[in-house]
Scaffold this motif. Structure first.
Motif, PDB file in Angstrom:
ATOM      1  N   GLN A   1       0.715  -1.239   0.060  1.00  0.00           N
ATOM      2  CA  GLN A   1       0.202  -0.065  -0.015  1.00  0.00           C
ATOM      3  C   GLN A   1       0.824   1.276  -0.167  1.00  0.00           C
ATOM      4  O   GLN A   1       1.909   1.364   0.736  1.00  0.00           O
ATOM      5  N   PRO A   2       0.395   2.343  -0.674  1.00  0.00           N
ATOM      6  CA  PRO A   2       1.482   3.442  -0.862  1.00  0.00           C
ATOM      7  C   PRO A   2       1.262   4.026   0.983  1.00  0.00           C
ATOM      8  O   PRO A   2       0.541   3.902   1.474  1.00  0.00           O
ATOM      9  N   PRO A   3       2.589   4.451   1.209  1.00  0.00           N
ATOM     10  CA  PRO A   3       2.824   4.538   2.750  1.00  0.00           C
ATOM     11  C   PRO A   3       2.131   5.628   3.363  1.00  0.00           C
ATOM     12  O   PRO A   3       1.625   5.291   4.502  1.00  0.00           O
ATOM     13  N   GLU A   4       1.717   6.519   2.578  1.00  0.00           N
ATOM     14  CA  GLU A   4       1.021   7.614   3.152  1.00  0.00           C
ATOM     15  C   GLU A   4      -0.445   7.582   3.288  1.00  0.00           C
ATOM     16  O   GLU A   4      -1.193   8.055   3.831  1.00  0.00           O
ATOM     17  N   MET A   5      -1.008   6.251   2.888  1.00  0.00           N
ATOM     18  CA  MET A   5      -2.462   6.077   2.850  1.00  0.00           C
ATOM     19  C   MET A   5      -2.674   5.497   4.275  1.00  0.00           C
ATOM     20  O   MET A   5      -2.180   4.585   5.002  1.00  0.00           O
ATOM     21  N   ALA A   6      -3.979   6.041   4.592  1.00  0.00           N
ATOM     22  CA  ALA A   6      -4.525   5.634   5.997  1.00  0.00           C
ATOM     23  C   ALA A   6      -5.948   5.298   5.775  1.00  0.00           C
ATOM     24  O   ALA A   6      -6.857   6.161   5.302  1.00  0.00           O
TER      25      ALA A   6
END
Lengths: 706, 156
Positions: free
Chosen positions: A545-550
């Motif tokens: 997952q793109p790391p900045e996604m939450a």
């Protein structure tokens, strides 16, 4: 606008054009049994008795008692019974099937089956289901959004103007040209299923439940697939279940090719919806607060209704900054054929309602709809309705300028109402987006996509992935991504239709994820392969997952999607004031799909999406009567033909996405969303009415027109 | 009953019921599955063939009416120069996606170009109005036929 880029002709064009491509019905299987279904004639009934005629040797009947595993098709849950046990729940539900070598004889025998039903009360509309209590609710969600750093909800009551209105959208049939089809056989103790499908691993999973066999004993192969549009996401698991159970019982190969009328009666439809907006404006016309209630008709079995509802909910704010918004959403159970996945997946319903609502807010203030909408456009750095951050540039303003200039929108908006021609002309606009890929952390937590690349002697590279070609160009575009990354000709890259025995599970071919997610994994794999010195080598990649996604799936907060694709449609129509027939004349469409891998492929897919969207808005009527959808054949269910289509101008803005291959985002679903609200807006302009439902049937328009 | 007719220039004799559909007779022949069944009631054109040179839906044609007729399917058409021109053009203009309707569009397009070698937009739309496509939105198909019409026929 970016320049046209085409990697060359599609790899599958010649085979299909010449009639050499073998679709499922074309594969020679000399001893395959055919199947005919006994379909329920009633929307809700108890089966009191069922008497079969004497079945000649070689003909078998198959029903719930023959299911070796669990009598349930696994989708999100396992609550779609393959066969009814006591009750039928919709008209067209298969009660049992007959299998044998001669389909004509099967049809004759079907007519001799005597079933005694005890009819039960049936619920066949959203309003009836809404009044029928919790037993008729498949899913219920709430969303409460308050933007940070924005003034909203805090205002003096006397400055408020409240607008409330309710919209309705109809059911829609996918109408892929190739009807659903599957072949099942038991070979050396293993079940082999070949079929027209979008999701081979969904089918394999469903078959493990139905047969009780473990996945290692089940092989699923995708055959050349004549269109899907979501209709071959869920239902092929059901059809494969019928074929598998029959093949196991008969000990012979079984091929099911649905006749068109069976396909229309049995397969899933787009969810009908009823959506209410209640919006508070201040005196200056700023949106302070909006509430939406979204109700969808899920049909008799839940299937994918809960996730379709989630996407509808996450689309409820359209492409606008609304400081405060509450959404209440329910997917309801009725006694109609189950609703399911269909291009857009809940989003087109919400966008239709929101875009019309915005137009109506504008018209009530005597503002131009486009000018009004432009006041609230989402921008980079804004929050989405789930509180996610728009990290990438939003190019809507530029796209609007392009479409408005090309269509001469502003001049026509002023000029058309003054005209006194035989046909009334109108021009309308829609602004829309589509969240690419699975919702939230679905890619990471549920799908966990994997792909492999294998290099063999002679620098041939094979793609091992589960993504299917169903017309949209997967075979061409995924090969192009790999070839371009490795700097080799496309002809060196091999990619066959997926076979679960040979490819890793890279997830279903749905949700505008094939290029953006699977394509990105292939690009990563190709980069690694390029670094390996060995002539023969294999690499595997798994989704990260793109790391900045939450994302919090419990509270629906955070980044509902890793990226959004965007669109602007302007549609010009003529309306006959005597017959109220609507003629779409010209569509101008501008899209942001990141960066197209092959612009000609995307353009062709967009044109198809636009025309399917026009059908949804205008002629594709599924109306309920006698407890069922009345339109049951291609004679009365009318999709657009070559004489019905407008001029179509498609263009793209470039907006590369960091995690997409060569900057690409999703494109498959986006073009479907825009036409319905834009054509309805244009019809409002032409007739001076307010539209609150689609399809725009002439009777409806006549009743609305003063 | 026995019916004798020509399929792609070859004489075929079949023992059949009078109401058996031409579509079923064709698809039962080895290698003739390019003619597709999309609806079975003459609405979609996926089963289009040429009968004595005219475009017909083979799902509506009973065996009883075939005696002495000449039928051309996609498998026969694909050996012609006009077909090659159309095939290239459909490929270049995005006229092929899922492909299920494409053989039928080839039949209808070839028949149009035979009558009208460089048709205008409106004529193309009318000539193709018996064929349904759900993928392309027709724009690419119409472009493809228009462009094929501009290319001079290659010699057989």
């Amino acid at each position: 606008m970016s320049a046209r880029s085409s990697a060359g002709p599609r790899v599958d064009a010649r085979e299909k054009t010449s009639g050499r491509a073998l679709y499922l019905a074309d594969i020679p299987v000399p001893d395959a049994l055919s199947v005919r279904f006994l379909l329920s004639p009633l929307a809700h009934a108890r089966i009191r008795s069922l008497i079969l005629p004497h079945l000649p040797p070689g003909i078998i009947s198959v029903d719930a008692r023959d299911v070796p595993g669990k009598n349930a098709v696994s989708m999100i849950k396992e609550n779609w019974p393959l066969f009814p046990e006591q009750e039928v729940s919709y008209v067209g539900q298969p009660v049992l099937l007959l299998a044998g070598p001669d389909p004509a004889l099967l049809s004759q025998l079907l007519g001799q089956i005597v079933v005694e039903y005890q009819e039960l009360p049936a619920v066949t509309s959203i309003s009836e289901a809404d009044a029928s209590g919790p037993d008729h609710v498949f899913a219920r969600y709430h969303l409460d959004f308050k933007a940070q750093n924005q003034q909203g909800g805090q205002h003096a009551k006397q400055d408020e103007l409240v607008f409330e209105e309710t919209f309705a959208t109809g059911a829609q049939e996918h109408l892929y040209l190739e009807p659903q089809a599957v072949l099942a056989q038991v070979l050396d103790g293993r079940l082999e299923v070949t079929g027209s499908m979008q999701c081979p691993f969904y089918v394999r999973k469903a078959l493990t439940t139905i047969t009780g066999w473990d996945a290692g004993r089940i092989r699923v192969i995708q055959s050349v697939t004549g269109g899907g549009f979501g209709g071959k996401e869920d239902f092929p698991s059901v059809l494969a279940g019928y074929a598998a159970v029959t093949a196991i019982k008969a000990g012979k190969p079984v091929r099911i090719v649905l006749q068109r009328r069976e396909d229309l009666a049995m397969t899933t439809k787009r969810h009908p919806s009823r959506i209410t907006y209640r919006t508070t404006l201040d005196r200056a016309g700023n949106i302070r607060f909006a509430r939406a209630e979204i109700l969808t008709d899920g049909g008799a079995f839940e299937g994918l209704s809960s996730t379709v509802l989630q996407r509808a909910m996450f689309s409820a704010a359209g492409v606008y900054r609304i400081p405060r918004m509450r959404v209440a959403a329910r997917a309801l159970r009725t006694n109609l054929v189950p609703s399911g996945a269909f291009r857009g997946f809940g989003s087109p319903q919400a966008f239709f309602a929101m875009e019309m609502h915005m137009s109506h807010l504008a018209r009530s203030r005597r503002e131009n709809p486009l000018a009004f909408k432009k006041r609230f456009l989402l921008r980079r750095g804004d929050q989405t309705i789930t509180g996610g951050l728009l990290r990438d540039p939003v190019k809507l303003e530029e796209m609007i300028e392009t479409a408005a200039a090309a269509s001469d929108y502003h001049d026509k908006y002023k000029r058309f109402p003054q005209e006194r021609g035989e046909l009334r002309r109108g021009i309308g606009v829609s602004l829309f987006s589509h969240g690419c890929g699975f919702t939230g952390s679905g890619e990471r937590d549920i799908i966990k996509a994997r792909v492999r690349l294998r290099r063999t002697a002679g620098n041939r590279v094979e793609i091992l992935a589960a993504s299917v070609e169903m017309g949209q160009g997967t075979l061409t575009v995924l090969r192009t991504i790999v070839a371009r990354t490795l700097c080799i000709p496309v002809s060196r890259v091999v990619f066959s239709n997926p076979d679960t025995d040979h490819v890793p599970d890279s997830g279903p071919t749905v949700a505008s994820r094939t290029v953006m997610v699977v394509g990105a994994l292939l690009q990563r794999a190709a980069r690694r392969l390029k670094e390996l010195p060995e002539e023969e080598a294999e690499v595997e990649e798994e989704y990260t997952q793109p790391p900045e996604m939450a994302w919090d799936q419990e509270t629906f907060t955070g980044d509902a999607y890793p990226a959004f694709s965007w669109g602007v449609n302007i549609v010009e129509v003529e309306v006959d004031p005597l017959t109220f027939e609507v003629f779409p004349r010209h569509v101008w469409a501008v899209y942001d799909v990141g960066e197209a891998i092959d612009e000609e492929l995307v353009r062709a897919q967009c044109e198809g999406g636009i025309v399917q969207g026009l059908g949804y808005a205008l002629t594709e009527v599924l109306e309920v009567g006698n407890g069922r959808y009345l339109q049951g054949s291609l004679t009365d269910y009318v999709i657009p033909g070559s004489r019905d289509i407008p001029e179509i101008d498609v263009s793209f803005v470039s907006n590369p996405y960091a995690y997409g291959p060569f900057g690409a985002k999703g494109a498959g679903e986006l073009p479907f969303t825009g036409p319905a609200p834009a054509v309805a807006d244009a019809v409002e302009h032409a007739l001076g009415i307010r539209v609150d439902r689609i399809p725009l049937r002439p009777e409806y328009l006549e009743a609305k027109t003063p | 009953m026995k019916v004798t007719f020509q399929v792609n220039g070859t004489t075929v004799s079949v023992e059949t019921e009078p109401l058996t559909r031409l579509l079923d007779i064709l698809r039962a022949q080895p290698g003739l599955t390019g003619t597709k069944e999309g609806c079975g009631e003459g609405e979609c054109g996926a089963c289009a063939v040429l009968l004595n040179g005219e475009v017909v839906n083979s799902c509506l044609l009973p065996a009883g009416s075939l005696e002495g007729a000449s039928v051309t399917t996609i498998e026969g058409l694909r050996d012609t120069a006009r077909y090659s021109t159309l095939e290239d053009s459909f490929g270049r203009h995005g006229g092929v996606q899922c492909g299920f309707c494409t053989p039928g569009f080839m039949i209808a397009s070839a028949a149009l170009l035979r009558e009208n070698p460089s048709p205008a937009d409106a004529a193309i739309r009318v000539a193709l109005s018996g064929n349904l496509c759900r993928c392309t939105g027709y724009t690419g198909i119409i472009e493809a036929v228009k462009s094929a019409g501009r290319i001079p026929e290659k010699k057989q």
